[in-house]
Motif scaffolding. Structure first.
Motif, PDB file in Angstrom:
ATOM      1  N   PRO A  63     117.442 -29.577  45.308  1.00 33.61           N
ATOM      2  CA  PRO A  63     117.124 -28.839  46.546  1.00 33.61           C
ATOM      3  C   PRO A  63     117.590 -29.644  47.774  1.00 33.61           C
ATOM      4  CG  PRO A  63     115.199 -30.043  45.836  1.00 33.61           C
ATOM      5  CD  PRO A  63     116.286 -30.347  44.819  1.00 33.61           C
ATOM      6  N   LEU A  64     117.661 -28.959  48.909  1.00 36.77           N
ATOM      7  CA  LEU A  64     117.829 -29.683  50.175  1.00 36.77           C
ATOM      8  C   LEU A  64     116.528 -30.430  50.430  1.00 36.77           C
ATOM      9  CD1 LEU A  64     119.274 -27.372  52.986  1.00 36.77           C
ATOM     10  CD2 LEU A  64     120.228 -29.502  52.140  1.00 36.77           C
ATOM     11  N   PRO A  65     116.582 -31.692  50.820  1.00 38.04           N
ATOM     12  CA  PRO A  65     115.298 -32.321  51.170  1.00 38.04           C
ATOM     13  C   PRO A  65     114.726 -31.628  52.406  1.00 38.04           C
ATOM     14  CG  PRO A  65     117.151 -33.775  51.699  1.00 38.04           C
ATOM     15  CD  PRO A  65     117.721 -32.593  50.993  1.00 38.04           C
ATOM     16  N   PRO A  66     113.428 -31.336  52.430  1.00 37.78           N
ATOM     17  CA  PRO A  66     112.859 -30.721  53.635  1.00 37.78           C
ATOM     18  C   PRO A  66     112.917 -31.734  54.784  1.00 37.78           C
ATOM     19  CG  PRO A  66     111.323 -30.674  51.780  1.00 37.78           C
ATOM     20  CD  PRO A  66     112.437 -31.570  51.392  1.00 37.78           C
ATOM     21  N   PRO A  67     112.838 -31.255  56.037  1.00 43.53           N
ATOM     22  CA  PRO A  67     112.872 -32.185  57.174  1.00 43.53           C
ATOM     23  C   PRO A  67     111.820 -33.286  57.020  1.00 43.53           C
ATOM     24  CG  PRO A  67     113.009 -29.938  57.952  1.00 43.53           C
ATOM     25  CD  PRO A  67     112.744 -29.858  56.476  1.00 43.53           C
ATOM     26  N   GLU A 113     113.779 -45.831  57.192  1.00 44.55           N
ATOM     27  CA  GLU A 113     113.700 -46.865  56.153  1.00 44.55           C
ATOM     28  C   GLU A 113     112.575 -46.547  55.190  1.00 44.55           C
ATOM     29  OE1 GLU A 113     113.722 -50.824  57.340  1.00 44.55           O
ATOM     30  OE2 GLU A 113     115.225 -50.546  58.892  1.00 44.55           O
ATOM     31  N   GLN A 114     111.452 -46.151  55.747  1.00 44.94           N
ATOM     32  CA  GLN A 114     110.285 -45.839  54.916  1.00 44.94           C
ATOM     33  C   GLN A 114     110.681 -44.785  53.885  1.00 44.94           C
ATOM     34  OE1 GLN A 114     107.310 -44.316  57.448  1.00 44.94           O
ATOM     35  NE2 GLN A 114     106.150 -43.405  55.797  1.00 44.94           N
ATOM     36  N   ARG A 115     111.494 -43.788  54.337  1.00 44.28           N
ATOM     37  CA  ARG A 115     111.892 -42.698  53.436  1.00 44.28           C
ATOM     38  C   ARG A 115     112.781 -43.189  52.326  1.00 44.28           C
ATOM     39  NH1 ARG A 115     112.333 -38.714  57.791  1.00 44.28           N
ATOM     40  NH2 ARG A 115     114.512 -39.173  58.138  1.00 44.28           N
ATOM     41  N   LEU A 116     113.724 -44.091  52.693  1.00 48.89           N
ATOM     42  CA  LEU A 116     114.713 -44.456  51.679  1.00 48.89           C
ATOM     43  C   LEU A 116     114.144 -45.412  50.627  1.00 48.89           C
ATOM     44  CD1 LEU A 116     118.083 -44.662  53.578  1.00 48.89           C
ATOM     45  CD2 LEU A 116     117.221 -42.875  52.115  1.00 48.89           C
ATOM     46  N   MET A 117     113.050 -46.114  50.947  1.00 49.99           N
ATOM     47  CA  MET A 117     112.468 -47.035  49.958  1.00 49.99           C
ATOM     48  C   MET A 117     111.451 -46.315  49.064  1.00 49.99           C
ATOM     49  SD  MET A 117     113.825 -49.925  50.704  1.00 49.99           S
ATOM     50  CE  MET A 117     114.655 -50.715  52.052  1.00 49.99           C
ATOM     51  N   LYS A 118     110.855 -45.287  49.598  1.00 44.34           N
ATOM     52  CA  LYS A 118     109.777 -44.647  48.835  1.00 44.34           C
ATOM     53  C   LYS A 118     110.086 -43.158  48.742  1.00 44.34           C
ATOM     54  CE  LYS A 118     104.921 -43.519  49.571  1.00 44.34           C
ATOM     55  NZ  LYS A 118     105.126 -42.303  50.363  1.00 44.34           N
ATOM     56  N   MET A 119     110.726 -42.763  47.646  1.00 40.10           N
ATOM     57  CA  MET A 119     111.124 -41.366  47.481  1.00 40.10           C
ATOM     58  C   MET A 119     109.903 -40.455  47.427  1.00 40.10           C
ATOM     59  SD  MET A 119     114.265 -40.906  47.219  1.00 40.10           S
ATOM     60  CE  MET A 119     114.677 -42.204  48.305  1.00 40.10           C
ATOM     61  N   ASP A 120     110.011 -39.256  48.045  1.00 39.05           N
ATOM     62  CA  ASP A 120     108.915 -38.320  47.772  1.00 39.05           C
ATOM     63  C   ASP A 120     109.413 -37.100  47.023  1.00 39.05           C
ATOM     64  OD1 ASP A 120     110.089 -36.855  49.695  1.00 39.05           O
ATOM     65  OD2 ASP A 120     108.416 -36.859  51.110  1.00 39.05           O
ATOM     66  N   HIS A 121     110.684 -37.162  46.575  1.00 38.70           N
ATOM     67  CA  HIS A 121     111.146 -36.082  45.697  1.00 38.70           C
ATOM     68  C   HIS A 121     112.278 -36.559  44.808  1.00 38.70           C
ATOM     69  CE1 HIS A 121     111.477 -31.854  44.552  1.00 38.70           C
ATOM     70  NE2 HIS A 121     112.703 -32.186  44.282  1.00 38.70           N
ATOM     71  N   THR A 122     112.172 -36.303  43.529  1.00 40.95           N
ATOM     72  CA  THR A 122     113.298 -36.568  42.638  1.00 40.95           C
ATOM     73  C   THR A 122     113.682 -35.250  42.004  1.00 40.95           C
ATOM     74  OG1 THR A 122     112.431 -38.732  42.135  1.00 40.95           O
ATOM     75  CG2 THR A 122     114.124 -37.878  40.657  1.00 40.95           C
ATOM     76  N   ALA A 123     114.978 -34.944  42.048  1.00 42.25           N
ATOM     77  CA  ALA A 123     115.430 -33.679  41.465  1.00 42.25           C
ATOM     78  C   ALA A 123     115.384 -33.773  39.940  1.00 42.25           C
ATOM     79  CB  ALA A 123     116.840 -33.404  41.945  1.00 42.25           C
ATOM     80  N   ILE A 124     115.486 -32.625  39.294  1.00 43.02           N
ATOM     81  CA  ILE A 124     115.535 -32.552  37.829  1.00 43.02           C
ATOM     82  C   ILE A 124     116.720 -33.380  37.338  1.00 43.02           C
ATOM     83  CG2 ILE A 124     115.941 -30.958  35.909  1.00 43.02           C
ATOM     84  CD1 ILE A 124     114.746 -28.782  37.648  1.00 43.02           C
ATOM     85  N   HIS A 125     116.528 -34.059  36.216  1.00 42.28           N
ATOM     86  CA  HIS A 125     117.647 -34.802  35.620  1.00 42.28           C
ATOM     87  C   HIS A 125     118.694 -33.811  35.111  1.00 42.28           C
ATOM     88  CE1 HIS A 125     116.421 -39.028  35.438  1.00 42.28           C
ATOM     89  NE2 HIS A 125     115.192 -38.536  35.522  1.00 42.28           N
ATOM     90  N   PRO A 126     119.964 -34.195  35.172  1.00 44.49           N
ATOM     91  CA  PRO A 126     120.968 -33.358  34.507  1.00 44.49           C
ATOM     92  C   PRO A 126     120.618 -33.268  33.017  1.00 44.49           C
ATOM     93  CG  PRO A 126     122.010 -35.031  35.877  1.00 44.49           C
ATOM     94  CD  PRO A 126     120.546 -35.360  35.817  1.00 44.49           C
ATOM     95  N   HIS A 127     120.894 -32.107  32.394  1.00 40.86           N
ATOM     96  CA  HIS A 127     120.514 -31.943  30.987  1.00 40.86           C
ATOM     97  C   HIS A 127     121.589 -31.125  30.295  1.00 40.86           C
ATOM     98  CE1 HIS A 127     119.329 -27.913  32.384  1.00 40.86           C
ATOM     99  NE2 HIS A 127     118.806 -28.576  33.429  1.00 40.86           N
ATOM    100  N   LEU A 128     121.549 -31.115  28.967  1.00 44.24           N
ATOM    101  CA  LEU A 128     122.551 -30.359  28.212  1.00 44.24           C
ATOM    102  C   LEU A 128     122.399 -28.881  28.506  1.00 44.24           C
ATOM    103  CD1 LEU A 128     122.843 -31.999  24.711  1.00 44.24           C
ATOM    104  CD2 LEU A 128     124.715 -31.378  26.229  1.00 44.24           C
ATOM    105  N   LEU A 129     123.535 -28.206  28.653  1.00 50.94           N
ATOM    106  CA  LEU A 129     123.490 -26.775  28.917  1.00 50.94           C
ATOM    107  C   LEU A 129     123.861 -26.036  27.635  1.00 50.94           C
ATOM    108  CD1 LEU A 129     125.440 -26.950  32.276  1.00 50.94           C
ATOM    109  CD2 LEU A 129     122.992 -26.609  32.029  1.00 50.94           C
ATOM    110  N   ASP A 130     123.611 -24.759  27.647  1.00 48.82           N
ATOM    111  CA  ASP A 130     123.912 -23.937  26.470  1.00 48.82           C
ATOM    112  C   ASP A 130     125.401 -23.637  26.484  1.00 48.82           C
ATOM    113  OD1 ASP A 130     123.820 -22.304  24.362  1.00 48.82           O
ATOM    114  OD2 ASP A 130     122.896 -20.601  25.405  1.00 48.82           O
ATOM    115  N   MET A 131     126.210 -24.591  25.932  1.00 47.99           N
ATOM    116  CA  MET A 131     127.657 -24.440  26.028  1.00 47.99           C
ATOM    117  C   MET A 131     128.260 -24.131  24.678  1.00 47.99           C
ATOM    118  SD  MET A 131     128.347 -27.603  28.572  1.00 47.99           S
ATOM    119  CE  MET A 131     130.103 -27.675  28.300  1.00 47.99           C
ATOM    120  N   LYS A 132     129.462 -23.543  24.750  1.00 44.25           N
ATOM    121  CA  LYS A 132     130.166 -23.234  23.502  1.00 44.25           C
ATOM    122  C   LYS A 132     130.652 -24.538  22.890  1.00 44.25           C
ATOM    123  CE  LYS A 132     131.568 -18.811  25.286  1.00 44.25           C
ATOM    124  NZ  LYS A 132     132.389 -18.334  26.349  1.00 44.25           N
ATOM    125  N   ILE A 133     130.546 -24.618  21.591  1.00 40.65           N
ATOM    126  CA  ILE A 133     130.959 -25.840  20.885  1.00 40.65           C
ATOM    127  C   ILE A 133     132.470 -26.033  21.087  1.00 40.65           C
ATOM    128  CG2 ILE A 133     131.045 -26.987  18.626  1.00 40.65           C
ATOM    129  CD1 ILE A 133     128.228 -26.445  19.282  1.00 40.65           C
TER     130      ILE A 133
END
Length: 1325
Positions: A259-263, A676-696
């Motif tokens: 997501p876009l980080p909120p303000p 600085e406070q924001r960059l040292m202490k995250m308040d949001h982590t996005a979903i990890h990339p994961h395997l998608l339903d792809m054709k073999i």
């Protein structure tokens, strides 16, 4: 200013995608099916170039595409968008042509194994028609060409090129090898063997590589985050090990799951190898800016940057010039970021594709970036107009500024404060040395930049040099090619093995450098924001809010004034005025004030909200800031806390949503501290990339090749992201409302603004030219918009100049105070000069010199002078001869465009063509001939056709006629814009003395003299040749003329002279002044005066008089008329004398005019001499008082004058000691008597031959200056001589009238009155 907290675009409220970090992922490169196509844009570019240089287009077409002069590897070929995901987003439609053009502005480029193939990063911006922006971030790398067809095509092109090249070489010289080698281009090497090897491509020996781009398109400019993500993708493609997951997983993740980080929050998401952190400022902080200002200051240097910044604030045309696209973008974004709280409102194209070069013709303010070709220098760059251009050569650390632009307030202190910050961060204020290296070394620089910023995980500099060594090694190149052909796979030499243990250290350094860049950005932006906060701390007090509701405001917008400019300027420190008076006329300031007014009814514009909160803070600090209005420089006080909070924010990332999408809504603290406070202490982590339903079997990894992505898995995102939606809905509703009213929103004060809006909306339509359709029809339509815009701007400017100047009429029309400051007038005239330059630059065939207008004038002058009829051609001004009853008159001044040009050419003070053009415009405007002169200039149609293309403004007949008509309206008012600006030039004057011959001698035997005075000085006494009533003289500019002293030495028998008036004309501007006299000069006649001081009035031309009748402009103060002066001493009784009431009214009015004079700003005051000695001046009014009831019977056949009464009073005071009850009164009265006698005696003994009425005038002037009149009047009223010389009913004998007269005269005692030297010359008190 890139992205504030507002939502990215229309319709975003309803779609989850509106809150996504990235909107599109794009892949551009070669289309194997269509093969090698010459780049059509390059063809169009050459066609446009040929068109601009006036060559035939056929010539251009033969060379384009198949350009045999350039080796095929150096040519540009057509690139295509190979894929983009998703296919489309409703509110941000995918513009394929624009994205392709901006991803690969130069088209495809090819390399072989011997060339440098380092990846290049750049960014771009697309501005939509509603003004919202989308950002693109691009990594371009080289991929081996596997298509046999393309390799063969390249070899064929080389064979054709070489055949062409060699045949031309052999043709132009003998066949000996030496001469062949010597005739080869400088760019090529000196032996034929080397030539063949380097300037060729052999399919059997060389490996061919082609450029490919991967690009992210995002709503906000998260430059660093996107750069890191793309570099990780590229590493995944080139590394020996396949990435942990297929690339589709990472692309799907950033498109749909980040997501876009909120303000006010920060966000961590995952690239291929490591997480990427980005943070977004909160609602009370300065808006997001991710471009490192460090680079901008290093590239330009501090002094240059402040100058360019000033040009941007004043909305000039800014052209950035560099070989490197990312530098263009960094400088453009950096400077616009510093504009807070204002926003650039005009054409903004930081990277101008070659096909849009005709946009440099745009006669509107713009900020554009142009890529410089390798090896071309500034002198070869032909720009359509330069009179108002700020040219910024980024690579060579060099700027060219427009003439006559004001400096930024407190510039020296401002630069000092900024340089202290730069030095703390180790940046030299003059900029970094590497920036000024010659253009040839620039290729290597980009590579070094990537290494030095330590952000890409590239190998370090010492390894690079070894790489470069090996790259140039032919043996290794041949081995690699051989290995490739025989199918042997050769391990890539691992030069970075020794680095593995340093990787952590490198990463740490990289994070530290990034943090320092962030901190520097914050501190520099704080200092710039602080300047505006100080300068505009009181702006709200001058915003005029009259409307009750938004609808009525929008409806009546054009009739309303929304900012009280005159009052605002009168409140500012003097040194700020030259800059501020121009800045408050800009579009960005007008929009800022409009947003302020709209905020009564709508949510505040984000920038305005932050700015207002800062002003509140200043007020708290300063209580009611007495410091705000001083010009003393105040440093930024928030830097320390800015740095502190920044560090805290970096220490803990604040948005980290682990696999379950958990948002923790931790509130951030105060604005600037939070980064600085924001960059040292995250308040949001996005979903990890994961395997998608792809054709073999698809998404197969092949080192060095970007895989063909599976489009079905990337076409849509997951369905459950709706929780992002509500966040930006309110901002979007506001944006929709603004868009509905956009046709009204930009309007600014008084009449001018109705038209300005149309000019503005023009600017907005052209903010981002449509990149997709470049047909001649579209170019023509664009130019038509420019023509319409120029006409509207002209109409608006002339109306504004008129309304400001028209005095009382403007007040009657409801336009507030009816004055215009000299400063504001100068600003308006400067902007008119700028408009005329832009009009004359539009559609030029070939540019000559920096000023298009002056170049046109010179060519017109040459043609006119060749035709020998110069003597007949000037037009006379019609009924301009000044006749009088004596038959003497001023000879007619010829009106001649060429003559006015010669006046300007003779002014050695002006050194440049732009300066000459401006001086000529000012002179024509002052002479009320601007429209007529330009009409004459354009009447030579052959010349206009030769100089201008068909679409040029000056060749659109109807618009041109309207334009001249608008300029004609300026003749309704008097401008002194030439006289008041060029104060040191020598000016020829002509004077004529007109006697009344019926009553006077035709000739006189005495020796007459004259002295002419003006606001800027006087001529000194000049002898007039005997019996010659006309003379010419040259002296330094006197300014507006005020007085003439005329007299003679009374010698000979015929020494009495009755003068009707004196006429003096400025032979350059044509201004003619009349100095009425109507009195005798001679002993024993009239009041016995041998010299008189005459007060001047500016004469009107016949055309003016008609105009004034229509305009109802109040007449100027005139000097005493013959009739009044004669009636004073006339005993015939035929003239009607004013009654007591009229006399008292006259005194009140005269004093009132003086009071008003001093209440005006200094630069707006007229002539005080006229108010004292003019027709309804104080002297004349007091004369009426003293004449009322005066017993003027002849005593022994002599006239009696007021001065006779004054002298009798003096005789009485000198011989008598008055007896009063109170001793204090005695002392006061004694001192008053003493000074009175002293002044009268000083006037009587002055070495001047002034008559009795002249002496009375001097006494009144001195009494007014030294605040003595109220003391003298009661003395005279009580003097015994009054009963003998005045009737009982006289005003001076009425105690009540005398008391009221004293009270009225006391009102001018508060003012410092400075008398003109000519009035009191020779009188020593």
């Amino acid at each position: 200013m890139s992205g504030s907290g507002a939502a990215p675009g229309p319709g975003s409220g309803s779609s989850p995608a509106a809150c996504r970090f990235a909107h599109y992922f794009v892949l551009c490169g070669i289309d194997a099916d269509s093969g090698l196509e010459p780049d059509e844009l390059a063809v169009l570019y050459q066609w446009l170039e040929a068109d601009r240089h006036g060559k035939s287009q056929d010539a251009a077409n033969t060379t384009s595409g198949e350009n045999f002069d350039q080796s095929p590897l150096r040519r540009t070929f057509k690139s295509k968008v190979l894929a983009h995901y998703p296919q489309n987003i409703e509110w941000n439609p995918f513009d394929q042509d624009a994205v392709n053009m901006l991803c690969m502005p130069k088209g495809l480029s090819f390399r072989t194994q011997t060339d440098n193939k380092d990846p290049q990063f750049h960014s771009f911006i697309i501005t939509r028609e509603d003004g919202s922006r989308t950002y693109g971030f691009v990594l371009t790398f080289y991929e081996e060409v596997t298509s046999k067809q393309i390799c063969t095509a390249m070899q064929t092109l080389y064979q054709m090129h070489n055949a062409e090249h060699y045949s031309s070489l052999y043709a132009s010289s003998s066949c000996s090898m030496d001469s062949l080698a010597s005739s080869i281009d400088e760019g090529d090497t000196t032996s034929l063997l080397k030539l063949q090897r380097y300037n060729s491509y052999d399919i059997s020996r060389d490996t061919l590589y082609v450029s490919k781009s991967i690009c992210l398109i995002t709503p906000l400019p998260f430059m660093q985050a996107c750069k890191k993500f793309l570099i990780q993708l590229y590493k995944a493609v080139t590394s020996q090990q396949p990435p942990p997951l297929p690339l589709e997983s990472y692309i799907h993740n950033i498109l749909y799951e980040v997501p876009l980080p909120p303000p006010g929050r920060s966000l961590k998401f995952y690239g291929v190898y490591e997480p990427v952190i980005c943070q977004r400022p909160g609602p009370s902080e300065l808006p997001l800016s991710d471009y490192p200002l460090r680079e901008v200051f290093e590239l330009l240097g501090l002094e240059n940057l402040v100058q360019v910044f000033t040009c941007v604030l004043l909305e000039m045309q800014i052209l950035l010039y560099s070989q490197d696209y990312q530098r263009l973008m960094t400088v453009a974004e950096g400077i616009t970021t510093l504009l807070f709280p204002f926003q650039w409102q005009h054409v903004y194209v930081p990277i101008l594709p070659a096909s849009l070069l005709h946009f440099l013709d745009a006669p509107v303010p713009y900020l554009m970036g142009l890529q410089s070709k390798e090896g071309t220098d500034r002198s070869k760059l032909e720009l359509p107009q330069e009179a108002n251009l700020c040219f910024v050569d980024i690579d060579n650390h060099f700027i060219e500024l427009p003439e006559e632009f004001p400096q930024f307030p407190n510039k020296v202190d401002f630069i000092q404060e900024l340089s202290e910050i730069l030095l703390q961060f180790g940046i030299p204020p003059e900029g970094s040395l590497h920036c000024s290296e010659s253009a040839t070394k620039l290729k290597n620089l980009v590579l070094k930049d990537l290494v030095n910023d330590k952000k890409n995980g590239n190998v370090s500099a010492n390894n690079i040099s070894m790489y470069e060594l090996l790259k140039g090694n032919e043996t290794i190149a041949r081995l690699q090619a051989l290995a490739k052909r025989t199918g042997v796979t050769m391990e890539k030499m691992d030069l970075s093995a020794s680095l593995s243990e340093k990787e952590k250290d490198l990463k740490l350094q990289c994070e530290e450098a990034e943090l320092r860049d962030y901190q520097l950005n914050v501190q520099l932006r704080e200092v710039f924001a602080n300047r505006f906060t100080q300068m505009f701390a009181d702006y709200e007090a001058f915003v005029i809010q009259t409307a009750q509701d938004m609808e009525s405001w929008l409806t009546n917008r054009e009739q309303m004034q929304n900012f009280d400019k005159a009052s605002f300027l009168s409140d500012q420190p003097e040194p700020y005025l030259p800059f501020l008076s121009r800045f408050i006329e800009t579009q960005m300031f007008a929009t800022f004030i409009d947003n302020k007014i709209m905020s009564q009814w709508e949510e505040k514009d984000p920038l305005l909200r932050v700015f207002d909160s800062r002003i509140e803070k200043i007020r708290l600090y300063n209580v009611r800031a007495p410091t705000l209005r001083t010009s003393i420089y105040q440093k930024c006080s928030t830097l320390k806390e800015a740095g502190e909070l920044f560090r805290q924010r970096l220490s803990a990332a604040d948005i980290v949503a682990p696999e379950p999408h958990d948002f923790c809504a931790e509130r951030h603290q105060v604005a600037t501290q939070s980064i600085e406070q924001r960059l040292m202490k995250m308040d949001h982590t996005a979903i990890h990339p994961h395997l998608l339903d792809m054709k073999i079997g698809q998404g197969k990894y092949e080192q060095g090749f970007f895989p063909k992505l599976q489009s079905d898995v990337l076409a849509t995102g997951p369905a459950n992201n709706n929780r992002w939606v509500s966040r930006s809905a309110t901002a979007q509703r506001r944006k929709d409302r603004l868009r509905q009213h956009s046709e009204h929103v930009g309007l600014d004060n008084d009449l001018r603004e109705k038209y300005m809006q149309e000019a503005r909306s023009l600017g907005k339509n052209l903010r981002q030219p449509k990149l997709s359709d470049l047909s001649p029809a579209v170019i023509a339509q664009t130019n038509w918009k420019f023509v319409e815009g120029l006409l509207k701007e002209c109409r608006m400017k002339t109306k504004r100049m008129l309304v400001e100047k028209m005095g009382h009429e403007a007040v009657e029309l409801g336009h507030g105070e009816a004055n215009i400051t000299g400063l504001e007038e100068n600003t308006l005239i400067a902007s008119l000069c700028d408009l005329l330059e832009r009009i004359w630059s539009h559609g030029l065939q070939v540019k000559q010199g920096k000023s298009a207008l002056w170049s046109h004038l010179i060519q017109f002058q040459d043609r006119e002078e060749k035709q020998e009829h110069l003597a007949e051609s000037p037009v006379a001004l019609g009924p301009e001869r000044r006749k009088s009853d004596s038959g003497v008159m001023l000879p007619t001044l010829r009106v001649s465009l060429i003559q006015d040009m010669r006046h300007i050419q003779n002014m050695s003070e002006i050194k440049t063509d732009v300066g000459r053009a401006r001086a000529w415009i000012r002179l024509s405007l002052e002479k009320k001939l601007l429209s007529q002169h330009l009409k004459q200039l354009l009447s030579n149609q052959l010349l206009t056709k030769k100089l201008y293309k068909r679409y040029a403004f000056l060749r659109c007949e109807e618009e041109r006629e309207q334009f001249l008509y608008h300029l004609l309206s300026l003749n309704a008012v008097d401008y002194f814009c030439f006289t008041s600006v060029f104060t040191t030039i020598m000016i020829p004057y002509r004077s004529v003395i007109i006697p009344i011959k019926k009553l006077s001698n035709a000739i006189i035997t005495s020796n007459p003299w004259i002295c002419v005075s003006g606001e800027l000085g006087d001529t000194g006494v000049m002898q007039i040749p005997k019996n010659l009533l006309e003379m010419t003289f040259e002296c330094q500019n006197l300014g507006k003329l005020t007085t003439v002293q005329i007299g003679h030495d009374n010698s000979g028998l015929l020494a009495k002279w009755l003068v009707d008036c004196v006429m003096v004309r400025n032979e350059i501007t044509g201004h003619t002044y009349r100095f009425p006299c109507g009195r005798w000069l001679g002993k024993g006649i009239d009041d016995g005066s041998l010299e008189r001081i005459l007060i001047g009035e500016l004469m009107m031309t016949a055309a003016d008089e008609d105009l004034v009748k229509q305009c109802r402009t109040p007449p100027q103060q005139k000097s005493p008329t013959t009739a009044r002066r004669l009636s004073i001493t006339s005993l015939t009784g035929k003239t009607t004398k004013p009654n007591a009431g009229q006399i008292q009214e006259g005194i009140g009015e005269a004093v009132n005019n003086i009071v008003k004079h001093f209440h005006k700003p200094e630069k707006e005051r007229g002539s005080l001499t006229v108010l004292l000695c003019g027709e309804s001046g104080l002297v004349a009014a007091l004369e009426q008082v003293f004449h009322h009831g005066f017993k003027s019977a002849r005593i022994f056949h002599k006239n009696v004058f007021i001065w006779d009464f004054i002298e009798r009073a003096v005789a009485y005071f000198e011989t008598t000691d008055q007896i009063l009850d109170n001793e204090d009164d005695v002392l006061i009265q004694k001192s008053s008597c003493k000074t009175f006698c002293h002044y009268v005696n000083a006037i009587n003994t002055a070495p001047r031959n002034i008559g009795k009425d002249g002496k009375f005038q001097i006494l009144v002037c001195l009494g007014t200056r030294d605040r003595l009149l109220p003391q003298w009047i009661p003395l005279l009223a009580e003097c015994p001589a009054i009963t003998r010389m005045y009737e009982e009913s006289a005003l001076l004998r009425d105690r009540m009238t005398v008391n009221s007269l004293i009270r009225i005269l006391q009102t001018i005692q508060d003012f410092t009155i400075v008398l003109e030297g000519s009035l009191i010359k020779g009188v020593d008190v």
